[in-house]
Design an enzyme around this catalytic site. Structure first.
Site, mmCIF file in Angstrom:
data_model
loop_
_atom_site.group_PDB
_atom_site.id
_atom_site.type_symbol
_atom_site.label_atom_id
_atom_site.label_comp_id
_atom_site.label_asym_id
_atom_site.label_seq_id
_atom_site.Cartn_x
_atom_site.Cartn_y
_atom_site.Cartn_z
ATOM 1 N N GLY A 215 14.380 1.493 4.429
ATOM 2 C CA GLY A 215 14.374 1.526 3.147
ATOM 3 C C GLY A 215 14.450 3.375 2.923
ATOM 4 O O GLY A 215 14.427 3.899 4.343
ATOM 5 N N SER A 216 14.934 4.037 1.141
ATOM 6 C CA SER A 216 15.064 5.219 1.911
ATOM 7 C C SER A 216 13.294 6.438 2.265
ATOM 8 O O SER A 216 13.618 7.169 2.123
ATOM 9 C CB SER A 216 14.645 5.224 0.120
ATOM 10 O OG SER A 216 15.698 5.454 -0.169
ATOM 11 N N THR A 217 12.362 4.975 2.519
ATOM 12 C CA THR A 217 11.184 6.263 3.615
ATOM 13 C C THR A 217 11.950 6.527 4.323
ATOM 14 O O THR A 217 11.201 7.416 5.576
ATOM 15 C CB THR A 217 10.191 5.320 3.688
ATOM 16 O OG1 THR A 217 10.742 3.950 4.184
ATOM 17 C CG2 THR A 217 9.628 4.668 1.874
#
Length: 492
Positions: A215-217
């Site tokens: 995801g956004s990591t």
């Protein structure tokens, strides 16, 4: 008469030679065949006739050996079994060995030739030395903090020391107790059946052997690629990113969970975690440079071992532009272990350098003398040092002003990045909550710890699941534990 005695003596000598030749044939030529024969119990009896060496955490053994007085005499025991199971694995007389028990079996069982003072004599007599010990890099306080944080949840935590690659915590939940598997009776068989039938897969090491969409990591990697490639030169300049963003060559429109992402700068987009900005940046960087940056961080490396093998984190190298846009925000085919994402955070904290992670500090002989040490580990430059400095500033803003506020530690510098990863058919699965971070104590010259946390089954309603709410507090507890351990250490 003398002639008959001489013939008899010669015949006896021939018989003796024949006996010696046959003994050599059985003990040398046919030995491997007999060793492989399932009916031969001698190798097992020899293997368990001595206590197994121990695995140590913080100078304390977390394993032991129990004398059963049976043919397979010594049985493995575990202290705080569920806490350290994702590191130790198990050593079972029925089911073999896993994880460190497997990777360091030669030392622990005493079969490693380096443990023998006279290796050739041991080969001739088929004797086995006493087992040596394995000293891990784990920080007991960090391991306990991670274990406590994941109590009742399904997920994983990995923490590393950025400057060295030493693994400070490796926790997977739910966990299990390896002790019931140690023996060879019906109790071990029942425990095995119960654990292998459990849908939650407690014997799976989610921190190192399970991959997830990050995801956004993953936007940390995309930001590094964009800065290194010169696609972004000013953190505060508009990025000309529409909201929503139509994926190239499609009619699919990508949206954001946050407001204010239209034409946002990289600084603002990183703090708000704008999907549209980073998807567009990934396309502008291009597949070649995105792949090269991901590879430099450790993605697509199938050879990583700590010393047991780590699952390969992947960034697809055969993407069209729409797929590249989704991959650049940690979706589509992008997959990562928590250990890999801890390496990403550690690279930012370590001036752009990635240190290969390792779990074994040294191995020792039974008396304590050093057998082998970890030695220097491989290092790669994942990004320019100047890029790492800018990313550290962005990650600090996430904690101080953005979605990662729950990771803040009084008196310490903390940087982080939240993530909520969709998965399942049509994104129908419960989203994974991610948080990656690093922390630097007030008296530290450089960050002391980098952490990655993933929570598979957050307790909130689907719309409320977030890395900042579910995973950041766990990361904070682990980082605090490490910083406090550093403060208590002699000479700190």
């Amino acid at each position: 008469m003398t002639r008959h005695i001489r013939h008899a003596g010669f015949f006896c000598a021939l018989l003796l030679v024949a006996l010696l030749v046959n003994a050599a044939r059985v003990q040398v030529v046919q030995a491997p065949e007999y060793d492989r024969n399932p009916a031969n119990r001698r190798p097992d009896i020899t293997r368990y006739e001595r206590p197994r060496g121990d695995i140590l955490v913080g100078g304390r053994p977390v394993t032991g050996s129990k004398d059963t007085r049976e043919h397979l005499r010594y049985e493995r025991t575990y202290a705080d079994g569920p806490l350290y199971a994702p590191v130790t694995g198990f050593a079972s007389q029925l089911y073999g060995t896993t994880l460190l028990e497997n990777a360091e079996d030669g030392v622990l069982s005493g079969s490693d030739p380096m443990l023998a003072p006279f290796p050739l004599w041991n080969d001739f007599t088929r004797a086995r030395s006493s087992g040596g010990h394995v000293v891990t890099t784990l920080d007991p306080a960090a391991q306990r903090a991670a274990f406590k944080g994941l109590a009742g949840l399904k997920g994983a935590v990995a923490a590393v020391e950025p400057a060295t690659g030493r693994i400070l915590a490796l926790v997977s939940a739910p966990s299990y107790d390896p002790q019931p598997l140690s023996g060879n009776g019906t109790a071990a068989a029942r425990a095995w059946a119960r654990l292998t039938a459990d849908e939650d897969r407690p014997m799976l090491n989610r921190a190192a052997r399970q991959t997830y969409p990050p995801g956004s990591t993953f936007k940390v990697v995309t930001a590094a690629a964009a800065l290194d490639a010169g696609v972004v030169t000013d953190l505060d300049a508009p990025t000309d990113s529409p909201d929503p963003y139509t994926l190239p060559g499609t009619r699919t429109r990508l949206k954001n969970a946050a407001r204010g992402c239209a034409d946002a700068s990289l600084r603002k987009a990183f703090t708000l975690s704008c999907n549209t900005v980073f998807a567009k940046l990934g396309v502008e960087v291009g597949l070649r440079d995105m792949t090269a940056t991901a590879h430099a961080f450790g993605f697509n490396n199938a050879d990583l071992a700590i010393p047991f093998p780590v699952a390969r984190s992947t960034f697809d190298t055969t993407l069209d532009r729409a797929q590249l846009a989704l991959s650049s925000i940690g979706q589509y085919n992008t997959r990562a272990t928590p250990l890999q994402m801890a390496m990403v955070a550690a690279a930012v904290a370590n001036g752009g350098q990635v240190r290969e992670p390792y779990l074994v500090e040294r191995t020792t002989r039974p008396g304590g003398s050093v057998l082998a040490t970890a030695g220097s580990r491989g290092v790669r430059q994942a990004m320019y040092p100047s890029t790492a400095v800018r990313l550290r500033a962005l990650m600090r803003e996430v904690v101080e002003e953005g979605t990662g506020r729950r990771a803040a530690i009084r008196g310490a510098k903390v940087g982080g990045k939240t993530g909520t990863a969709q998965h399942g058919l049509g994104n129908s699965g419960m989203p994974y909550a991610w948080f990656v971070s690093w922390a630097q104590g007030a008296r530290d010259l450089t960050p002391s710890v980098a952490v990655a946390v993933v929570v598979e089954d957050a307790e909130e309603e689907r719309r409320d699941i977030s890395g900042g709410g579910d995973a950041a507090p766990i990361a904070r507890a682990v980082m605090e534990a490490v910083l406090k351990s550093r403060d208590r250490a002699p000479g700190s």
